[in-house]
Design an enzyme around this catalytic site. Structure first.
Site, PDB file in Angstrom:
ATOM      1  N   ARG A 114       0.720  -1.212  -0.095  1.00 24.26           N
ATOM      2  CA  ARG A 114       0.107  -0.121   0.050  1.00 24.26           C
ATOM      3  C   ARG A 114       0.987   1.147  -0.141  1.00 24.26           C
ATOM      4  O   ARG A 114       1.640   1.377   0.851  1.00 24.26           O
ATOM      5  CB  ARG A 114      -0.888  -0.034   1.237  1.00 24.26           C
ATOM      6  CG  ARG A 114      -2.194   0.645   1.158  1.00 24.26           C
ATOM      7  CD  ARG A 114      -3.075   0.166   2.509  1.00 24.26           C
ATOM      8  NE  ARG A 114      -2.349   1.056   3.710  1.00 24.26           N
ATOM      9  CZ  ARG A 114      -3.199   1.363   4.589  1.00 24.26           C
ATOM     10  NH1 ARG A 114      -4.507   1.408   4.425  1.00 24.26           N
ATOM     11  NH2 ARG A 114      -2.608   1.842   5.585  1.00 24.26           N
ATOM     12  N   THR A 118      -0.694   7.697  -1.208  1.00 23.02           N
ATOM     13  CA  THR A 118      -1.963   7.578  -1.770  1.00 23.02           C
ATOM     14  C   THR A 118      -2.827   6.687  -1.400  1.00 23.02           C
ATOM     15  O   THR A 118      -3.886   6.524  -1.680  1.00 23.02           O
ATOM     16  CB  THR A 118      -1.650   7.240  -3.414  1.00 23.02           C
ATOM     17  OG1 THR A 118      -1.063   5.925  -3.291  1.00 23.02           O
ATOM     18  CG2 THR A 118      -0.686   8.277  -3.962  1.00 23.02           C
ATOM     19  N   ASP A 210      -0.108  -2.437  11.933  1.00 20.72           N
ATOM     20  CA  ASP A 210       0.514  -2.916  10.885  1.00 20.72           C
ATOM     21  C   ASP A 210       0.687  -4.522  10.825  1.00 20.72           C
ATOM     22  O   ASP A 210       1.617  -4.854  11.558  1.00 20.72           O
ATOM     23  CB  ASP A 210       1.879  -2.116  10.267  1.00 20.72           C
ATOM     24  CG  ASP A 210       2.245  -2.694   9.040  1.00 20.72           C
ATOM     25  OD1 ASP A 210       2.361  -3.861   8.724  1.00 20.72           O
ATOM     26  OD2 ASP A 210       2.481  -1.771   8.247  1.00 20.72           O
ATOM     27  N   ASP A 213       4.217  -6.165   9.581  1.00 17.12           N
ATOM     28  CA  ASP A 213       5.378  -5.578  10.625  1.00 17.12           C
ATOM     29  C   ASP A 213       5.001  -6.510  11.887  1.00 17.12           C
ATOM     30  O   ASP A 213       6.285  -6.985  12.354  1.00 17.12           O
ATOM     31  CB  ASP A 213       5.264  -4.235  11.080  1.00 17.12           C
ATOM     32  CG  ASP A 213       5.793  -3.232   9.919  1.00 17.12           C
ATOM     33  OD1 ASP A 213       6.574  -3.896   9.226  1.00 17.12           O
ATOM     34  OD2 ASP A 213       5.760  -1.996   9.952  1.00 17.12           O
TER      35      ASP A 213
HETATM   36  C1  PRP Z   1      -1.545  -4.525   4.643  1.00 12.47           C
HETATM   37  C2  PRP Z   1      -2.396  -5.492   4.590  1.00 12.47           C
HETATM   38  C3  PRP Z   1      -3.319  -5.534   3.631  1.00 12.47           C
HETATM   39  C4  PRP Z   1      -3.544  -3.919   3.149  1.00 12.47           C
HETATM   40  C5  PRP Z   1      -4.829  -3.195   3.859  1.00 12.47           C
HETATM   41  O1  PRP Z   1      -0.558  -4.723   3.648  1.00 12.47           O
HETATM   42  O2  PRP Z   1      -1.895  -6.901   4.914  1.00 12.47           O
HETATM   43  O3  PRP Z   1      -2.948  -6.166   2.417  1.00 12.47           O
HETATM   44  O4  PRP Z   1      -2.390  -3.427   4.052  1.00 12.47           O
HETATM   45  O5  PRP Z   1      -4.942  -2.072   3.470  1.00 12.47           O
HETATM   46  P1  PRP Z   1      -5.938  -1.667   2.442  1.00 12.47           P
HETATM   47  O6  PRP Z   1      -7.340  -2.244   2.859  1.00 12.47           O
HETATM   48  O7  PRP Z   1      -5.988  -0.167   2.749  1.00 12.47           O
HETATM   49  O8  PRP Z   1      -5.404  -1.741   1.003  1.00 12.47           O
HETATM   50  P2  PRP Z   1       0.553  -3.676   3.562  1.00 12.47           P
HETATM   51  O9  PRP Z   1       0.355  -2.666   2.358  1.00 12.47           O
HETATM   52  O10 PRP Z   1       0.971  -3.001   4.684  1.00 12.47           O
HETATM   53  O11 PRP Z   1       1.861  -4.812   3.012  1.00 12.47           O
HETATM   54  P3  PRP Z   1       2.464  -5.811   3.640  1.00 12.47           P
HETATM   55  O12 PRP Z   1       1.565  -7.012   3.970  1.00 12.47           O
HETATM   56  O13 PRP Z   1       3.736  -6.155   3.000  1.00 12.47           O
HETATM   57  O14 PRP Z   1       3.075  -5.299   5.129  1.00 12.47           O
HETATM   58  N1  URA Z   2      -2.759  -2.597   7.019  1.00  2.00           N
HETATM   59  C1  URA Z   2      -2.543  -2.690   8.239  1.00  2.00           C
HETATM   60  O1  URA Z   2      -1.658  -3.675   8.375  1.00  2.00           O
HETATM   61  N2  URA Z   2      -3.113  -2.489   9.368  1.00  2.00           N
HETATM   62  C2  URA Z   2      -3.964  -1.246   9.258  1.00  2.00           C
HETATM   63  O2  URA Z   2      -4.649  -1.105  10.218  1.00  2.00           O
HETATM   64  C3  URA Z   2      -4.332  -1.210   7.845  1.00  2.00           C
HETATM   65  C4  URA Z   2      -3.598  -1.541   6.774  1.00  2.00           C
END
Ligand code: PRP
Ligand code: URA
Length: 219
Positions: A114, A118, A210, A213
């Site tokens: 994400r 944006t 997150d 993380d």
């Molecule tokens: C997190 C989560 C989703 C996304 C959700 O991933 O695992 O994929 O955010 O957010 P959204 O509904 O607003 O799109 P992230 O982009 O943090 O990537 P990661 O799993 O690699 O940490």
């Molecule tokens: N992605 C995450 O991991 N946590 C949130 O709260 C939103 C997006």
């Protein structure tokens, strides 16, 4: 946290898995002091229960077996082709639990992150099993926040032929479910909790932070 009645009142559609073990384990996961190893273990365990829920209408047939007492016609899965699709990275935390329950499932990965400014999903990887059009596709990602990631992953899978999909997550925001329902009305959402809202950074409140993380200890 929202109830089924709240979802109805808001005109949004998702199956809430309110099993006491799911809710108890989710509370343990949310605690900010929870270690990554415990967080991963809890996510895996919750995923077992979410997997039972999302597959509860899989078709059954019968086979003749012999118990130590007598013969019987016993139920077995009809053997529908199935694939789990993990949205990287955090989806992998759920994938392990799903595969514990259905080890024979095929697995695909959609790599998305994400963009922090944006909040749009950016794809960096895509690899899925063949014959997507014949399979039941279960897409997993712990967080449904804005839903940009889930909407984008499901659109990409539809382009790749997927027709019968379900989306499973741990925590969702009402805004995310609404957006997902609008973009993909044909894809049911299964979630363990619907939290209050998103904050200004697109994080779920109260949420758990997150997910990636916390699973991988990267912060
Ligand atoms: C997190 C989560 C989703 C996304 C959700 O991933 O695992 O994929 O955010 O957010 P959204 O509904 O607003 O799109 P992230 O982009 O943090 O990537 P990661 O799993 O690699 O940490
Ligand atoms: N992605 C995450 O991991 N946590 C949130 O709260 C939103 C997006």
């Amino acid at each position: 946290m929202l109830t089924e009645q709240d979802l109805k009142d808001k005109g949004i559609s998702a199956t809430l898995v309110r099993h006491p073990l799911v809710q108890h384990k989710l509370t343990l996961m949310r605690r900010k002091e929870q270690s990554s190893s415990a967080f991963r273990a809890l996510l895996r365990e919750i995923s077992w229960l979410l997997c039972f829920e999302v597959t509860k209408d899989l078709p059954l047939t019968t086979t003749s077996i012999e118990t130590p007492v007598q013969e019987m016609d016993a139920p077995v899965l009809e053997g529908r082709k199935l694939a789990f699709i993990s949205i990287l990275r955090a989806g992998n935390g759920m994938l392990d639990g799903m595969l514990d329950v259905i080890p024979s499932a095929r697995v695909g990965h959609v790599g998305l992150y994400r963009d922090p400014d944006t909040l749009q999903a950016v794809e960096y990887y895509y690899k899925v099993p063949s014959n997507m059009e014949d399979r039941l596709i279960i897409v997993v990602d712990p967080m449904l926040a804005t839903a940009n990631s889930a909407i984008s992953a499901v659109s990409r899978l539809k382009e790749g032929g997927a027709k019968d999909m379900r989306f499973v997550c741990l925590i969702s925001a009402p805004e995310g479910i609404k957006a997902f329902n609008e973009a993909h009305p044909d894809v049911p959402v299964v979630t363990a909790a619907v939290d209050e809202k998103l904050n200004d950074h697109g994080y779920i409140v109260p949420g758990l932070g997150d997910a990636g993380d916390r699973i991988f200890g990267t912060k």
